[in-house]
Design an enzyme around this catalytic site. Sequence first.
Site, PDB file in Angstrom:
ATOM      1  N   HIS A  39       2.370  54.228  26.509  1.00 53.46           N
ATOM      2  CA  HIS A  39       1.456  53.226  25.956  1.00 53.46           C
ATOM      3  C   HIS A  39       0.008  53.674  26.151  1.00 53.46           C
ATOM      4  O   HIS A  39      -0.830  53.554  25.266  1.00 53.46           O
ATOM      5  CB  HIS A  39       1.593  51.879  26.675  1.00 53.46           C
ATOM      6  N   CYS A  95      23.426  46.487  16.989  1.00 53.30           N
ATOM      7  CA  CYS A  95      23.107  46.965  18.344  1.00 53.30           C
ATOM      8  C   CYS A  95      22.076  46.012  18.941  1.00 53.30           C
ATOM      9  O   CYS A  95      20.989  45.855  18.390  1.00 53.30           O
ATOM     10  CB  CYS A  95      22.556  48.386  18.332  1.00 53.30           C
ATOM     11  N   HIS A 133       3.247  51.789  30.474  1.00 54.34           N
ATOM     12  CA  HIS A 133       3.423  53.085  31.132  1.00 54.34           C
ATOM     13  C   HIS A 133       2.585  54.161  30.430  1.00 54.34           C
ATOM     14  O   HIS A 133       1.778  53.861  29.553  1.00 54.34           O
ATOM     15  CB  HIS A 133       4.904  53.461  31.184  1.00 54.34           C
ATOM     16  N   LYS A 182      12.774  54.312  34.108  1.00 51.30           N
ATOM     17  CA  LYS A 182      12.780  53.573  35.355  1.00 51.30           C
ATOM     18  C   LYS A 182      13.916  54.055  36.238  1.00 51.30           C
ATOM     19  O   LYS A 182      13.755  54.229  37.433  1.00 51.30           O
ATOM     20  CB  LYS A 182      12.973  52.085  35.037  1.00 51.30           C
ATOM     21  N   CYS A 240      18.787  47.791  20.028  1.00 56.36           N
ATOM     22  CA  CYS A 240      17.858  48.091  18.931  1.00 56.36           C
ATOM     23  C   CYS A 240      17.452  46.846  18.161  1.00 56.36           C
ATOM     24  O   CYS A 240      16.516  46.883  17.381  1.00 56.36           O
ATOM     25  CB  CYS A 240      18.478  49.064  17.937  1.00 56.36           C
ATOM     26  N   HIS A 296      21.213  54.305  21.661  1.00 56.12           N
ATOM     27  CA  HIS A 296      21.705  53.818  22.953  1.00 56.12           C
ATOM     28  C   HIS A 296      23.046  54.399  23.357  1.00 56.12           C
ATOM     29  O   HIS A 296      23.474  54.207  24.490  1.00 56.12           O
ATOM     30  CB  HIS A 296      21.804  52.285  22.932  1.00 56.12           C
ATOM     31  N   CYS A 310      25.762  53.654  18.562  1.00 50.71           N
ATOM     32  CA  CYS A 310      24.334  53.590  18.233  1.00 50.71           C
ATOM     33  C   CYS A 310      23.682  54.930  18.587  1.00 50.71           C
ATOM     34  O   CYS A 310      23.827  55.409  19.709  1.00 50.71           O
ATOM     35  CB  CYS A 310      23.660  52.476  19.027  1.00 50.71           C
ATOM     36  N   LYS A 351      12.697  62.731  29.756  1.00 47.58           N
ATOM     37  CA  LYS A 351      11.934  61.548  29.395  1.00 47.58           C
ATOM     38  C   LYS A 351      11.725  60.686  30.637  1.00 47.58           C
ATOM     39  O   LYS A 351      12.566  60.655  31.516  1.00 47.58           O
ATOM     40  CB  LYS A 351      12.716  60.757  28.336  1.00 47.58           C
TER      41      LYS A 351
HETATM   42 ZN   LIG Z   1      20.784  50.819  19.867  1.00 49.22          ZN
END
Ligand SMILES: [Zn+2]
Length: 525
Positions: A21, A126, A18, A298, A129, A146, A143, A295
């Site tokens: 990158h 996690c 995306h 998707k 991660c 997340h 986490c 941000k």
């Molecule tokens: Zn995480």
Amino acid sequence: MNSFFLTTPIYYVNARPHLGHAYSTIVADSLVRFHKMLGDDTFFLTGTDEHGDKIVQAAERQGCPPQKFVDEISARFQSLWPQLGIAHDRFIRTTEPGHKRVVQAFLQRVHDAGDIYFGEFGGHYCYGCERFYTEKELENGLCPQHKTRPEFINEKNYFFRMSKYLPWLKSYVEEHEDFIRPRRYRAEALAMLESGALEDLCISRPKTRLQWGIELPFDDNYVCYVWFDALINYISALGWPDDRNFARYWPGEHLVAKDILKPHAVFWPAMLKSAGLPVYRHLNVHGYWLVRDTKMSKSLGNIIEPVEMSRRFGLNAFRYFLLREMRFGEDASFSEDALINRINADLANDLGNLFSRVLSMTAKYFESRVPEPSAFLQTDDAIAELCLHSLQNFVQLFGGTQFDAALESLWETVRALNKYVDSQAPWALYKQGSTARLATVMYVLLTAMRKTALCLWPVMPDASRQMLEQLGSPAAETVPPVPALRKEGNSFDGLSPGTVVASSSTLFPRIEMKRDAAPKTRRGQ
Ligand SMILES: [Zn+2]
């Protein structure tokens, strides 16, 4: 000859490439091209990170064996880069046998140094991660990335004595101002090192839980933790320990996005130190591209497709926009309106218009030959000085990753040249028959345009080449256009009188904005 080795992160192949990158890789490509123009011996590395839990899960979702899955996604990254004008020297994949051998040799060396121990460990794991969190690192038991509750896992694993190297690392970062840059990330790294939350790093996963990884050389019941494996790509690509490329290019520089600051600012230097290797020269950290201040994701459906953008708006214009619009290190907003504004204002109006006016006047007044100048007036000297000063600033700023300011510095000259055309009015000089004065004015313009076009090669390789060709550089000498950019800032020359230049130029056509907001009212008829 200085060496300049630059890496992008190796991209995790659990998703399609995306804008993030693309940005990292385009910035890295521009920086490497810039160093080529300084005459440095460059090596540009990118690649894909292919081990770990998340890959296995993503492959399972597609009902596909992991190797087949990573082959497909890695191929997507490899086919993307040429479409974005990326000229890397090496594309590494962490599933290559050569990389695996280096990771094992590195692990063995760290093990032999007494920096790996076996221990029982209960930790908050996690899966998103792919790592354990300490109690202190969790936020309300969740986490921090997340916002999910990690699973408590108690198992025997191998640990890297990272804590042993943290006091050394802290003073190293303190003593080397631009080791991690821009400054805000240096401060963030120091805060991590001072927080006391960092402990030894768990570097293994039992095969009973995960098999998709590199086996530990001292215990075949375990595979290596994906980050420990991935970071080593930066030296396995150079053929550490025996290949001469390692001696030739290490230590190099890394370029990463801010979400992977910790592994690069903490794990990696500690790993290198333990293996007895010099640490990298700089860690260059950039921010995120946001879409309407959020941000890209998707689920929000606001993913920007870099190849689509470059097809619609032109690759060179797209690359220019990314470097000009984002202040390196900070977040920036992506919008088509902003992109179109940049193209119209900077590229079509300022730069494109300058080329088109000056080349058509040179055709009309001097049969498309660079005229012999006569003595410079004060106003000509001022332009020449501004041009050299812009170029020197450009070199300074671009090398220091201040890409937006570097480009702005060039545009000061571009805008001044357009004003110079207006104030000197070549058409009036032509009418008056002031041929000597007209020759000087056109010479000043063409010489300054050539220097500007040269500086743009790292960012807009094709457009720069096209401009240089229009200014009479033979196509063959254009990769890179001039191997000593610094010299170009010393004297106002480089274009010989008599050189034949193009009679017209269309570089960046204006893009019409879609205006679909207001309802149209019909008049007449
Ligand atoms: Zn995480």
